[in-house]
Structure formats: C-alpha cells, structure tokens
Design a protein around this motif. Structure first.
Motif, short mmCIF file in Angstrom:
data_model
loop_
_atom_site.label_atom_id
_atom_site.label_comp_id
_atom_site.label_asym_id
_atom_site.label_seq_id
_atom_site.Cartn_x
_atom_site.Cartn_y
_atom_site.Cartn_z
N PHE A 9 -6.18 0.83 5.51
CA PHE A 9 -5.05 1.65 5.08
C PHE A 9 -5.50 3.10 4.99
CE2 PHE A 9 -4.32 -2.57 3.39
CZ PHE A 9 -2.98 -2.81 3.70
N CYS A 10 -4.55 4.01 5.34
CA CYS A 10 -4.84 5.44 5.20
C CYS A 10 -4.55 5.87 3.78
CB CYS A 10 -4.00 6.24 6.20
SG CYS A 10 -2.22 6.09 5.91
N GLY A 11 -4.90 7.11 3.46
CA GLY A 11 -4.77 7.60 2.10
C GLY A 11 -3.33 7.73 1.63
N SER A 12 -2.43 8.25 2.48
CA SER A 12 -1.05 8.44 2.06
C SER A 12 -0.34 7.12 1.83
CB SER A 12 -0.30 9.26 3.12
OG SER A 12 -0.35 8.58 4.38
N CYS A 13 -0.56 6.15 2.71
CA CYS A 13 0.07 4.83 2.51
C CYS A 13 -0.49 4.13 1.27
CB CYS A 13 -0.14 3.97 3.75
SG CYS A 13 0.73 4.56 5.23
N TRP A 14 -1.77 4.26 1.06
CA TRP A 14 -2.39 3.63 -0.11
C TRP A 14 -1.81 4.20 -1.40
CZ3 TRP A 14 -5.17 -0.65 -0.33
CH2 TRP A 14 -5.86 -0.96 -1.51
N SER A 15 -1.65 5.55 -1.44
CA SER A 15 -1.09 6.18 -2.64
C SER A 15 0.37 5.78 -2.83
CB SER A 15 -1.21 7.70 -2.53
OG SER A 15 -2.57 8.08 -2.43
N ALA A 16 1.11 5.62 -1.73
CA ALA A 16 2.52 5.25 -1.84
C ALA A 16 2.70 3.84 -2.36
CB ALA A 16 3.20 5.42 -0.49
N MET A 17 1.72 2.94 -2.12
CA MET A 17 1.86 1.55 -2.54
C MET A 17 1.37 1.29 -3.96
SD MET A 17 0.87 -0.74 0.81
CE MET A 17 -0.79 -0.10 0.91
N VAL A 18 0.66 2.26 -4.57
CA VAL A 18 0.10 2.04 -5.91
C VAL A 18 1.16 1.67 -6.93
CG1 VAL A 18 -1.04 3.20 -7.84
CG2 VAL A 18 -1.99 3.40 -5.55
N PRO A 19 2.37 2.35 -6.98
CA PRO A 19 3.37 1.98 -8.01
C PRO A 19 3.91 0.56 -7.87
CG PRO A 19 3.82 4.17 -7.13
CD PRO A 19 2.79 3.56 -6.24
N THR A 20 3.76 -0.08 -6.71
CA THR A 20 4.33 -1.43 -6.51
C THR A 20 3.34 -2.53 -6.84
OG1 THR A 20 3.61 -1.53 -4.19
CG2 THR A 20 5.74 -0.48 -4.65
N SER A 21 2.14 -2.21 -7.32
CA SER A 21 1.09 -3.23 -7.51
C SER A 21 1.48 -4.26 -8.56
CB SER A 21 -0.23 -2.55 -7.88
OG SER A 21 -0.07 -1.75 -9.04
N ASP A 22 2.08 -3.82 -9.71
CA ASP A 22 2.42 -4.78 -10.76
C ASP A 22 3.50 -5.74 -10.29
OD1 ASP A 22 0.58 -3.58 -12.34
OD2 ASP A 22 1.99 -2.52 -13.62
N ASN A 23 4.49 -5.23 -9.56
CA ASN A 23 5.55 -6.11 -9.06
C ASN A 23 5.00 -7.14 -8.07
OD1 ASN A 23 7.43 -4.72 -10.58
ND2 ASN A 23 7.90 -3.27 -8.92
#
Length: 858
Positions: free
Chosen positions: A135-149
């Motif tokens: 994963f690239c940096g921008s995609c990784w940062s965008a997915m962080v808020p969805t980790s708990d769900n």
C-alpha cells in the motif's frame, strides 16, 4: 567471568585513550557487553588489531562500534568512532552491507520501495505491507479511520455468540493504535478465518486479539505451541508457527564443533567455533580454585568472597533460614538465599503442568512445574517405534531414542579403528572399548587428584561413591550409633563401581534413606510398612547382613502371612475355623520345628495343598454342605470334577478324620504314571562333561552344578540347596553329601568341587559379601539361589537338565542297585526302584525305547 572479561577490555582501551578515566571507560564497556562470550569476541578483535580503536573503519563488530561511539560522545580524544561505510557520517551503524557497517538512512535507501498499490493500483512508494499486498502512503492514511469497523465486522462474522458489548469492549482495550490497528484489521480480513482454526500461525497482534476474545467468553481454545501442541509460554516462531522455548531449541539444534553431536549450542568462541554445554564446561576459563574447598573445579557461581563450585554451593550447613527464621541445617548457608531443608522441600510442592497432580516438582512456582515421573516420561520413538526416553536427536533435529541417534564415526586414537566416538580426549576421540582402558582417557580426579577414568562429575569412582555414602550416612547420624558407624565403614571399603551401580536403584536407596533417618529403632515391621517384600527385600537383606536387624526366616514369615490371607477367602466361619486349626497344627508347626531356614519348595507344596483345602471347603459351601457331613461319596465327587492335583489333600483328610471334624475318608491311589525316556546319549554327556571341566573362566559353582546333573542325574532343585559344609575332604578324598552317604568325587571333578567351595562371593545390594551357608547363594541374605536362576545359568553352558538327568539316571540304574543310588544321590528309594525297573529289568526294552525316543509305563 563477565567482569574479568570487561576488565581486560577496559585495560586494552585505557592504554590507547589517556583522556578518559578508567571509570568512564568501564561504564561504557559494561553498558554494551551483556554476556561473557560477546566480551571475549571483542577482546579477541582488539588483541589481533589494536588499531581498530583509532582507525574509524566500519569493518568491525557491532559491539565494539557501540563502545567507541559511547566513548567518543563522552569526550575521548584519541579514539575514533566508526563512520558509515557509504555516507561517512559518524552515527549509530545498525545495519551491514557486505563487510561494511552502514547507518539506518543508507540501509533504507538501499531497499527498493517502488510498488503497485493494492488499493489505487498506481506505482507509488511503499508505506506498508500486509501479507503480499503493498500500500502507498495516501491510501494507507485514508484507510486508518475504517480499522475499528473492519475489526468489528470480522468478529461479528466469524466469532459465534458475539454481542455488540463484547465487540466494543475488545476493540476499546486493544493495545494497538493508529496504523498498527489498520494492519490488524487487514490481517483479520486476509487471514482471520485460517488463523482462528490454527492460532499458532497468527501474528502477535492477532494473537492479542484472539486472547482478548477468549478471556471475555468467546468459545475459543487456548493458543497452543504449534509443533508440540502443549499450552505453554510461546516465545519463538518456527516455520511460520508460534512455539515454546523447548520446541525452538529442538528445531535449531546444530552440530557442536567440539564433540560433533547434535546439540543446542551454548557458546560461540572468538575463532568462530560453536560449542554445546558439555564442551563449554570443559574449557579452562570456567574452572578455578573454589574459595571454600580450595580445589580446582567447575565454577557454579561467583560470590563476593570468590568463585564457588557446585558442590560447595549446594552443601548444607547451620544457618538462619530466610523463610521461617529458625536456625537449622540450611541449603546455601552463609548467603542471602539460606533456606532450611523443611522450607526447601515445601517450596518444591506444586501442581505438575503435565499430569495435574500435586507433588514435589521441578521448576516449582512457575508455569512449567513438572513432577519427577513426567520429567522422565517415555514416548514412542518415531524411527524404531520403541517406547523409551527420547533424549537424542536425529540429523533433522527430531527427537529419537539413543539407539536411533546418528553415530559419530571417527578413527580412535588408541586402536586406530573407525568406530563410534564414545569419549573425547585432548589427543582425539576414543571408541567404547578403548575409553574403558586406554591411558588417553585418564584424567586427574577433581577430588583426590588421582589419575583414572573419571565419573561424569569429574571425580573418580571412589570419590563419587564416598560422596553418595556420606550423603546417606552423614557424620551426625553415625556418631551416636556404633553399628551404623561400622555399617558405613564397610561401605566405604567396598568396591566403588559396585556401590555406584547400587545407587542407581533410586527407589531402593530412597527406602534405605527413609529407614536410616527414622526416629524410632529399626525393625522388620518398619520394612513391612513401607513396601512389599519384593520392594524392601534388598534393604532387609543388607540390614540383616550388617547386624542392624535380627535374622528372620522370610520364607516362613511369607507363608504365615499367606495362610492368614488365604483364610479370609473362606466364606463359611466353621470352615474357616477348621482351616485355621489345620494350618496351625500341621504345616506351620512342621516348618517351625525344622530348626533351619525354610526353603521355597517346602512352602510351595504346602501352599498347593492348602489351596485344594480351600477349594474343597468352598465347594461344600456352594453345595450347601457342612464340613462335618463330608463322606467318601462327596470326596470322590469333588475329585472327579477337578484336576488330578486335588489328590494331594490326603494329609488334610487324615488329620480331619483323626481330629473328628469329619468321617473317615480316603484318597484312591494315583494312576500309574507314564515315564518318558527322552534322554541324551552317553557320548553327548561325556563330551559335555569335558567341556564343563575345560571352562576355566566360568563360575566354578555353575560348572560343578552342570557336572552333578550330567554325571549323577541330580535335580537342579536339590543342587541349589547344597551348603558349603556339604563338600568335605577326608584323607585326601573329596566328597559331596547329597543323600545319607557321601558321594566321592575323584580327579578333576574333586578339584572343581574344592574350587567351587572356595568361591564364596555372594551378589548383594551395594557390595559382594562372603557367603557362610549356601554354596549357591541368592541375592538376599541367608537365601539360596532360585531353581529358575540356576537352570538359566546351566543353559548358558549348554546343559539342559531334563535329558541329561534322564540319561545319567538310566546309566546309574544299570550299574548300581536302587538302594545305593538312593543313598548316594538323595532321591527317594521308591523313585530309584522305578528307575532301576525302567532301565534294568529288560535291556532290550530299554534300548528299543531309546531308539524310538518314546515312552512306556512302569
């Protein structure tokens, strides 16, 4: 040892660096060198090239680089810290590129970071990797808020009986945050279902989530070690599975450069050689003069007073216990760890982690407590299938028995043959035969200094046997009892190898220790309480032989005990009373009036008779008859329903009728017995006789027994009861008394009898003792060898008792009258007459029977 190595490294650096004091140099070195082997490698590098301290080269070990970096930071003026092999910056160098050490920035720049992002499918710089997905940096940062769900959806879908409260509590208490939480959520989506089935393959973060779910009631099994399947502390990983320390050690076994065996390597020397624990203990630097015993030994611990060996460290002494505060005999005296023996034993009580029973355990107080039986448990060898202790390893690091372990084949330095290495010396390896006799295997005993083949504790057999005896009978236990003092002195003077062999019988020595340490006086009843006759027999024999217990007729005592137990099997009280009267007035009275030790055969046929008596009485009870109504018709009916052995009840029936317990009854005569003439020929027996007389290296008593069987047809049962006094010399003529008249033994046979009489050693527990009574002594005091044991000894010499005895008696019956045979050989006169009838009444009939190898009735 570590402190000594640190001091040598500090000395080498202090010579080159005059600006810093010794204290600062010592602090820097001590902060880096955590183990002695690491310090020795640094010391070896400085001894080979002291210029490493001022060259600034990056081609040095990581430990020495950290020491120089710390000293330069502290203000060193001569030393030069190593610079990065690429950018030449003087910073910490955690990585290596070939022979050079490089900094973290150069190590990161050397890696290829261009990847195709799994989410946006663009060629970007890699920020994270989960499995095979980059994963690239921008995609990784965008997915962080969805980790708990993502984690909540995984738990709800794959964990049965999960509730919203369970999901919220588990997610809120996770010990991972931010980007690591996102990685955990992606692992759950990619590998979660497979990891739930086999949690040993999961990552550490997923294992934490799995454990949290299980602790909150989720129906999940506890994570077990992948290779062995046991629930333990999982500290390592093998082949993608979490494993315990023992499985990791077994999987990483390598060949020791010292002994060549597959083992867990404990030391890597400066020259690169790797050694196992056994070879490490042989290095001179781990040996020193113990400050207590002042002997050069393997050092177990370094104290403030100096080095201490293992024996002095574990020795007991009077001190104040650190637990109970009482002054008594303590382990580790004169130290902060002093503990009395009672507290020490109590501290070892724990629940075994394998069998679940509470007992004295190894590693007590930890999660790895294991009792003595489980620590030495036997398993099935994966190669040969034998159930044994798997204490060896194959080339694949698989546990096997000692027979299946790969052999190390090298040339023996003593005999030159290529064989399995059994022992290694400074001159080279020795085979098994040479290791027991070659002077190359001799070393100085660590206790007395004598040159001999040493025990595994670096002591000779004599010193190690003395230690075992003194531990069993210390000075404070024998000073108040002269008999115990003489007892101990006889042990100390006995053969050391035999003593060590006896101490390997752990249960027997434990019972002996229990008896000698008991506060009450020794007695036979104490022995009867702590074990069966077979278990305490060697101890009883030893104590009686040394006068610590009075002599007792063990066969008679066992027979009395058996009679009391047999009476309990009779259900009818009247019948039980008659049985008790008979045993008291007939069998027991006859045995007690013999005036000599009771033999096994004298008890055996009486037991057989009493078993038939019990059978008769139980048969009467089953048919609702009392013993007083016994008549001839009932006796005949009982005999017809059973085996012929029931006829030996005649003596009991005569006593019962004479004592008016029943009517007068009789037993019909035994039917004529068929005699078998399967006998060895005269030529075969003479050849066997010459063989027995020529076997000079064999036990002379066994050879004499073979001669008596082959030449005179004496039963093995009669030979085993021969006494030393039965062999005599009158006017130069050697005789042996088997019957009422002495039997003369001429020539070589007479000399063999004298040698056998002089051969008086008896195999006893702890030592061989001279026998005073039996010519064929057994393993217990005042008992003869068993018939089966003597028969086995004769069979090893090629003497088979039945055919040789038959042939000898048939020959004697043709040469001597039956009464003479009975007086000389000790057989019954009626039996001798039957032999004479079988052999002498019709020679043609006898010869024909021998040729046909058949039988006829007498």
């Amino acid at each position: 040892m570590r402190e000594d190595v640190i001091a040598l490294v500090v000395d080498a650096i202090e010579v080159v660096e005059p600006c810093l004091g010794r204290k600062k140099i010592h602090e820097a070195v001590e902060g880096v060198v955590n183990l002695e082997p690491q310090g020795r490698r640094i010391l070896a590098a400085l001894e080979s090239d002291i210029g490493l301290l001022t060259s600034g080269t990056s081609e040095m070990s990581a430990g020495l680089a950290r020491i120089l970096y710390a000293l330069v930071t502290a203000g060193a003026c001569t030393l030069k810290a190593p610079a990065c092999g690429r950018c030449r910056r003087v910073v910490s160098l955690p990585s290596r590129a070939g022979e050079m050490r490089i900094c973290a920035s150069c190590a990161l720049a050397s890696r290829s970071n261009s990847i195709t992002c799994q989410r946006c499918r663009k060629i970007r710089t890699r920020a994270a990797t989960v499995g095979e997905h980059d994963f690239c940096g921008s995609c990784w940062s965008a997915m962080v808020p969805t980790s708990d769900n993502r984690i909540a959806a995984f738990i709800s879908a794959h964990i049965s009986d999960s509730t919203p409260e369970l999901v919220r509590s588990v997610i809120s208490e996770l010990q991972v945050n931010g980007r690591r939480r996102l990685k955990l959520s992606l692992e759950c989506e990619l590998f979660g279902p497979r990891w739930i089935e086999n949690p040993a393959e999961s990552s550490l973060m997923f294992a934490g989530l799995y454990t949290a779910l299980r602790e909150r009631g989720a129906p999940l099994p506890e994570i077990a070690c992948g290779p062995c399947g046991q629930v333990k502390k999982l500290t390592n990983r093998i082949h993608g599975q979490m494993c315990c320390r023992m499985c990791y050690r077994d999987a990483t076994l390598k060949t020791c450069d010292g002994c060549g065996a597959m083992a867990s390597l404990e030391l890597r020397q400066p020259d690169g050689t790797r050694l196992c624990q056994s070879c490490t203990n042989k290095l001179d630097r781990y040996w020193a003069d113990c400050f207590q015993c002042h002997k050069r030994r393997l050092i177990a611990v370094h104290t403030a007073n100096g080095p201490m060996c293992g024996r002095c460290r574990s020795a007991t002494g009077t001190d104040r216990c650190g637990r109970c505060g009482l002054v008594s005999t303590c382990r580790f005296p004169e130290s902060d760890s002093a503990i009395c023996l009672a507290c020490y034993s109590q501290s070892r009580i724990d629940t075994c982690s394998i069998c679940g029973l509470e007992s004295e355990c190894l590693f007590a107080g930890s999660g790895k407590a294991v009792c003595a039986s489980c620590s030495t448990r036997k398993e099935r060898c994966p190669k040969c299938g034998r159930v044994a202790r798997l204490n060896r390893h194959a080339a694949t690091a698989e546990k096997v028995c000692w027979k299946c372990a790969p052999a190390v084949i090298e040339a023996c330095v003593s005999c030159g043959s290529s064989s399995r290495v059994h022992f290694r010396t400074d001159q080279g390896p020795l085979c098994k035969r040479c290791s027991r006799s070659s002077p190359f295997a001799w070393q100085s005993c660590g206790e007395c200094g004598t040159q001999s083949i040493l025990h595994r504790r670096k002591w000779c057999d004599r010193c190690y046997a003395r230690l075992k005896i003194l531990e069993l009978l210390p000075d404070d236990a024998v000073t108040q009892d002269d008999s115990l003092m003489r007892f101990r002195e006889s042990w100390l003077a006995s053969d050391a190898r035999r003593t060590l062999q006896a101490f390997r019988r752990k249960s027997t020595v434990a019972r002996l220790n229990l008896l000698l340490g008991a506060p009450r006086p020794l007695s036979h009843n104490m022995l009867d309480e702590i074990g069966t006759d077979a278990e305490v027999g060697p101890v009883r024999s030893l104590l009686v032989a040394h006068g610590l217990l009075p002599d007792r007729d063990e066969n008679l005592v066992r027979f009395e005990r058996w009679c009391a137990e047999a009476a309990e099997s009779i259900s009818d009280p009247t019948h039980r009373r008659v049985f008790g009267l008979y045993t008291r007035w007939r069998p027991l009275r006859e045995l007690r009036e013999l005036g000599r030790p009771v033999t096994l055969s004298q008890c055996a046929w009486r037991r057989s008779e009493l078993r038939n008596v019990i059978d008769l009485m139980n048969w009467l009870s089953l048919n609702s008859r009392s013993f007083s109504t016994l008549d001839q018709s009932l006796v005949d009916r009982w005999l017809e329903e059973g085996l012929p052995q029931r006829r030996n009840i005649a003596g009991f029936l005569r006593w019962a009728s004479s004592s008016q317990h029943c009517a007068r009854v009789s037993i019909r005569p035994t039917p004529t017995r068929t005699w078998s003439l399967q006998a060895s020929t005269a030529d075969d027996r003479w050849e066997l006789l010459r063989h027995l007389l020529a076997q000079k290296e064999t036990d002379p008593r066994t050879r004499l027994a073979g001669v008596l069987v082959v030449l005179y047809g004496i039963r093995v049962h009669r030979i085993r009861t021969l006494r030393v006094s039965d062999i005599d010399v009158e006017d130069g003529q050697v005789t042996v008394r088997l019957g009422s008249d002495p039997l003369e033994l001429d020539g070589d046979i007479g000399q063999l009898a004298l040698v056998a009489r002089a051969h008086r050693d008896a195999p006893r527990f702890l030592s061989d003792e001279p026998e005073r009574y039996w010519l064929f002594p057994g393993q217990r005091h005042n008992e003869a060898i068993s018939t089966d044991a003597l028969t086995d000894r004769l069979r090893t010499l090629g003497v088979h008792a039945r055919p040789n005895r038959t042939g000898a008696l048939l020959d004697l019956a043709q040469q001597l009258p039956a009464p003479v045979i009975a007086r000389l050989t000790g057989i019954d006169a009626v039996t001798a007459s039957k032999w004479a009838e079988a052999a002498g009444t019709s020679p043609a009939r006898y010869s024909r029977a021998l040729r046909e190898n058949g039988s006829f009735e007498t």
